[in-house]
Write a protein that holds these residues in place. Structure first.
Motif, PDB file in Angstrom:
ATOM      1  N   SER A  29      41.128  11.754   7.105  1.00 27.67           N
ATOM      2  CA  SER A  29      39.738  11.428   7.469  1.00 27.67           C
ATOM      3  C   SER A  29      39.268  12.143   8.727  1.00 27.67           C
ATOM      4  O   SER A  29      38.495  11.593   9.520  1.00 27.67           O
ATOM      5  CB  SER A  29      39.557   9.903   7.621  1.00 27.67           C
ATOM      6  OG  SER A  29      39.773   9.260   6.385  1.00 27.67           O
ATOM      7  N   ARG A  30      39.698  13.375   8.887  1.00 29.89           N
ATOM      8  CA  ARG A  30      39.198  14.216   9.973  1.00 29.89           C
ATOM      9  C   ARG A  30      38.524  15.438   9.363  1.00 29.89           C
ATOM     10  O   ARG A  30      38.932  15.945   8.319  1.00 29.89           O
ATOM     11  CB  ARG A  30      40.330  14.673  10.896  1.00 29.89           C
ATOM     12  CG  ARG A  30      41.030  13.565  11.640  1.00 29.89           C
ATOM     13  CD  ARG A  30      41.806  14.117  12.825  1.00 29.89           C
ATOM     14  NE  ARG A  30      42.709  15.186  12.456  1.00 29.89           N
ATOM     15  CZ  ARG A  30      43.175  16.104  13.312  1.00 29.89           C
ATOM     16  NH1 ARG A  30      42.792  16.109  14.575  1.00 29.89           N
ATOM     17  NH2 ARG A  30      44.028  17.037  12.900  1.00 29.89           N
ATOM     18  N   VAL A  31      37.486  15.936  10.037  1.00 27.80           N
ATOM     19  CA  VAL A  31      36.817  17.157   9.584  1.00 27.80           C
ATOM     20  C   VAL A  31      37.685  18.357   9.928  1.00 27.80           C
ATOM     21  O   VAL A  31      38.072  18.545  11.092  1.00 27.80           O
ATOM     22  CB  VAL A  31      35.429  17.302  10.246  1.00 27.80           C
ATOM     23  CG1 VAL A  31      34.799  18.630   9.841  1.00 27.80           C
ATOM     24  CG2 VAL A  31      34.524  16.140   9.856  1.00 27.80           C
ATOM     25  N   LEU A  32      38.011  19.171   8.940  1.00 23.04           N
ATOM     26  CA  LEU A  32      38.760  20.402   9.171  1.00 23.04           C
ATOM     27  C   LEU A  32      37.846  21.623   9.203  1.00 23.04           C
ATOM     28  O   LEU A  32      38.060  22.539   9.997  1.00 23.04           O
ATOM     29  CB  LEU A  32      39.837  20.585   8.100  1.00 23.04           C
ATOM     30  CG  LEU A  32      40.944  19.537   8.047  1.00 23.04           C
ATOM     31  CD1 LEU A  32      42.024  19.964   7.052  1.00 23.04           C
ATOM     32  CD2 LEU A  32      41.542  19.262   9.417  1.00 23.04           C
ATOM     33  N   LEU A  33      36.829  21.639   8.354  1.00 16.48           N
ATOM     34  CA  LEU A  33      35.909  22.777   8.269  1.00 16.48           C
ATOM     35  C   LEU A  33      34.490  22.269   8.048  1.00 16.48           C
ATOM     36  O   LEU A  33      34.284  21.242   7.391  1.00 16.48           O
ATOM     37  CB  LEU A  33      36.281  23.698   7.096  1.00 16.48           C
ATOM     38  CG  LEU A  33      37.601  24.466   7.174  1.00 16.48           C
ATOM     39  CD1 LEU A  33      38.030  24.923   5.789  1.00 16.48           C
ATOM     40  CD2 LEU A  33      37.454  25.675   8.110  1.00 16.48           C
ATOM     41  N   SER A  34      33.511  22.992   8.583  1.00 17.56           N
ATOM     42  CA  SER A  34      32.111  22.714   8.268  1.00 17.56           C
ATOM     43  C   SER A  34      31.466  23.998   7.750  1.00 17.56           C
ATOM     44  O   SER A  34      31.814  25.100   8.175  1.00 17.56           O
ATOM     45  CB  SER A  34      31.364  22.186   9.493  1.00 17.56           C
ATOM     46  OG  SER A  34      31.454  23.086  10.571  1.00 17.56           O
ATOM     47  N   ILE A  35      30.557  23.830   6.802  1.00 12.51           N
ATOM     48  CA  ILE A  35      29.889  24.970   6.174  1.00 12.51           C
ATOM     49  C   ILE A  35      28.636  25.292   6.976  1.00 12.51           C
ATOM     50  O   ILE A  35      27.702  24.496   7.040  1.00 12.51           O
ATOM     51  CB  ILE A  35      29.529  24.666   4.707  1.00 12.51           C
ATOM     52  CG1 ILE A  35      30.789  24.298   3.915  1.00 12.51           C
ATOM     53  CG2 ILE A  35      28.836  25.878   4.071  1.00 12.51           C
ATOM     54  CD1 ILE A  35      30.508  23.837   2.498  1.00 12.51           C
ATOM     55  N   GLU A  36      28.612  26.485   7.586  1.00 12.47           N
ATOM     56  CA  GLU A  36      27.481  26.877   8.442  1.00 12.47           C
ATOM     57  C   GLU A  36      26.471  27.763   7.722  1.00 12.47           C
ATOM     58  O   GLU A  36      25.283  27.740   8.063  1.00 12.47           O
ATOM     59  CB  GLU A  36      28.000  27.601   9.683  1.00 12.47           C
ATOM     60  CG  GLU A  36      28.778  26.709  10.621  1.00 12.47           C
ATOM     61  CD  GLU A  36      29.003  27.343  11.966  1.00 12.47           C
ATOM     62  OE1 GLU A  36      28.844  28.577  12.100  1.00 12.47           O
ATOM     63  OE2 GLU A  36      29.334  26.605  12.910  1.00 12.47           O
ATOM     64  N   GLU A  37      26.926  28.572   6.798  1.00  5.96           N
ATOM     65  CA  GLU A  37      26.032  29.422   6.001  1.00  5.96           C
ATOM     66  C   GLU A  37      26.561  29.449   4.580  1.00  5.96           C
ATOM     67  O   GLU A  37      27.767  29.354   4.351  1.00  5.96           O
ATOM     68  CB  GLU A  37      25.986  30.859   6.545  1.00  5.96           C
ATOM     69  CG  GLU A  37      25.406  31.023   7.930  1.00  5.96           C
ATOM     70  CD  GLU A  37      25.434  32.481   8.385  1.00  5.96           C
ATOM     71  OE1 GLU A  37      25.493  33.380   7.519  1.00  5.96           O
ATOM     72  OE2 GLU A  37      25.436  32.711   9.602  1.00  5.96           O
ATOM     73  N   ASP A  38      25.654  29.623   3.627  1.00  4.91           N
ATOM     74  CA  ASP A  38      26.052  29.659   2.225  1.00  4.91           C
ATOM     75  C   ASP A  38      24.955  30.333   1.415  1.00  4.91           C
ATOM     76  O   ASP A  38      23.934  29.726   1.132  1.00  4.91           O
ATOM     77  CB  ASP A  38      26.300  28.236   1.718  1.00  4.91           C
ATOM     78  CG  ASP A  38      26.744  28.192   0.270  1.00  4.91           C
ATOM     79  OD1 ASP A  38      27.081  29.254  -0.294  1.00  4.91           O
ATOM     80  OD2 ASP A  38      26.762  27.081  -0.292  1.00  4.91           O
ATOM     81  N   THR A  39      25.157  31.592   1.072  1.00  9.13           N
ATOM     82  CA  THR A  39      24.142  32.302   0.302  1.00  9.13           C
ATOM     83  C   THR A  39      24.295  32.082  -1.200  1.00  9.13           C
ATOM     84  O   THR A  39      23.367  32.371  -1.964  1.00  9.13           O
ATOM     85  CB  THR A  39      24.175  33.816   0.584  1.00  9.13           C
ATOM     86  OG1 THR A  39      25.417  34.368   0.126  1.00  9.13           O
ATOM     87  CG2 THR A  39      24.008  34.098   2.069  1.00  9.13           C
ATOM     88  N   ALA A  40      25.451  31.570  -1.632  1.00  2.00           N
ATOM     89  CA  ALA A  40      25.671  31.335  -3.061  1.00  2.00           C
ATOM     90  C   ALA A  40      25.169  29.958  -3.474  1.00  2.00           C
ATOM     91  O   ALA A  40      24.530  29.807  -4.518  1.00  2.00           O
ATOM     92  CB  ALA A  40      27.157  31.477  -3.397  1.00  2.00           C
ATOM     93  N   GLY A  41      25.489  28.935  -2.662  1.00  2.00           N
ATOM     94  CA  GLY A  41      24.989  27.592  -2.919  1.00  2.00           C
ATOM     95  C   GLY A  41      25.666  26.864  -4.056  1.00  2.00           C
ATOM     96  O   GLY A  41      25.206  25.789  -4.465  1.00  2.00           O
ATOM     97  N   GLN A  42      26.765  27.415  -4.570  1.00  2.00           N
ATOM     98  CA  GLN A  42      27.435  26.779  -5.704  1.00  2.00           C
ATOM     99  C   GLN A  42      28.937  26.978  -5.575  1.00  2.00           C
ATOM    100  O   GLN A  42      29.429  28.112  -5.571  1.00  2.00           O
ATOM    101  CB  GLN A  42      26.939  27.384  -7.014  1.00  2.00           C
ATOM    102  CG  GLN A  42      27.464  26.706  -8.264  1.00  2.00           C
ATOM    103  CD  GLN A  42      26.841  27.317  -9.501  1.00  2.00           C
ATOM    104  OE1 GLN A  42      27.023  28.496  -9.790  1.00  2.00           O
ATOM    105  NE2 GLN A  42      26.079  26.525 -10.230  1.00  2.00           N
ATOM    106  N   HIS A  43      29.658  25.865  -5.481  1.00  2.00           N
ATOM    107  CA  HIS A  43      31.107  25.894  -5.327  1.00  2.00           C
ATOM    108  C   HIS A  43      31.672  24.672  -6.041  1.00  2.00           C
ATOM    109  O   HIS A  43      30.941  23.767  -6.427  1.00  2.00           O
ATOM    110  CB  HIS A  43      31.487  25.878  -3.842  1.00  2.00           C
ATOM    111  CG  HIS A  43      30.695  26.835  -3.018  1.00  2.00           C
ATOM    112  ND1 HIS A  43      30.976  28.184  -2.963  1.00  2.00           N
ATOM    113  CD2 HIS A  43      29.579  26.648  -2.247  1.00  2.00           C
ATOM    114  CE1 HIS A  43      30.096  28.783  -2.180  1.00  2.00           C
ATOM    115  NE2 HIS A  43      29.232  27.865  -1.741  1.00  2.00           N
TER     116      HIS A  43
END
Length: 205
Positions: free
Chosen positions: A77-91
């Protein structure tokens, strides 16, 4: 923020790598030719038993569609990564890395390949990470629509050449990253994945 000074690394088709991502650095994952998935894993360097968790992430972010502004949480329950930019928008964060068993199950008429699971296992072994510690990956650019009846499809990615996602490390991490090996995930073709690490902190933009 100038990311052009960071060295770009290329992951050859159907292979994988592992590397250290220090706290505060940004990982930029690029689909250079389009329509190619990249499986991403993140482990806490201080204790690799802590790893990204799709269940915790879906719970805390309250969405299956993860993009700019969302965070990837760990099994602790800890944040490891945050998404700052995303040009695809689908994962995708539902499906496990493809493996030899995946090929036997879905592609019985194709040669068996060790897949992303085998590539990740080999790349992560020097970090003391065993096969049974490999979780569901965050599958960059993967197109897995979920239908109203609960069924899913695996469709070719909609990502275009040069589409990218930028993830900021909240802890010192060990990253596993691939150029995916499964036929359906990549529209039947296999292409490279590029990545680079921006060591500038958010305050030095």
């Amino acid at each position: 923020m100038n990311r052009n000074s960071a060295q770009t690394h290329r992951i050859a088709p159907r292979t994988g790598v592992a590397f250290r991502l220090p706290k505060g650095a940004a990982l930029v994952v690029v689909d250079p030719e389009g329509t190619q998935v990249s499986d991403l894993l993140a482990f806490a360097e201080a204790d690799v038993r802590e790893v990204i968790s799709n269940g915790r992430t879906f719970d805390y972010e309250q969405t299956l569609s993860l993009t700019t502004g969302n965070r990837l949480w760990s099994n602790r329950s800890r944040v490891l990564l945050s998404i700052e930019e995303d040009t695809a928008g689908q994962h995708d964060f539902l499906l496990t890395p493809c493996s030899k068993d995946t090929f036997r199950h879905f592609y019985p008429d194709k040669p068996v390949h060790r897949g992303c699971f085998g590539n990740l296992a080999e790349a992560l072994a020097p970090w003391g990470i065993a096969e049974d510690q490999i979780p569901v990956a965050f599958n960059c650019f993967m197109n897995v629509p979920v239908h109203a009846d609960g069924s899913i499809d695996v469709l070719p990615p909609a990502s275009k050449p040069g589409d990218h996602i930028v993830l900021r490390a909240h802890e010192d991490l060990v990253i596993g990253l691939t150029a995916c090996s499964a036929y359906a995930s990549n529209g039947g073709a296999f292409k490279p994945i590029d990545y680079r690490i921006d060591l500038q902190s958010e305050g030095n933009s």
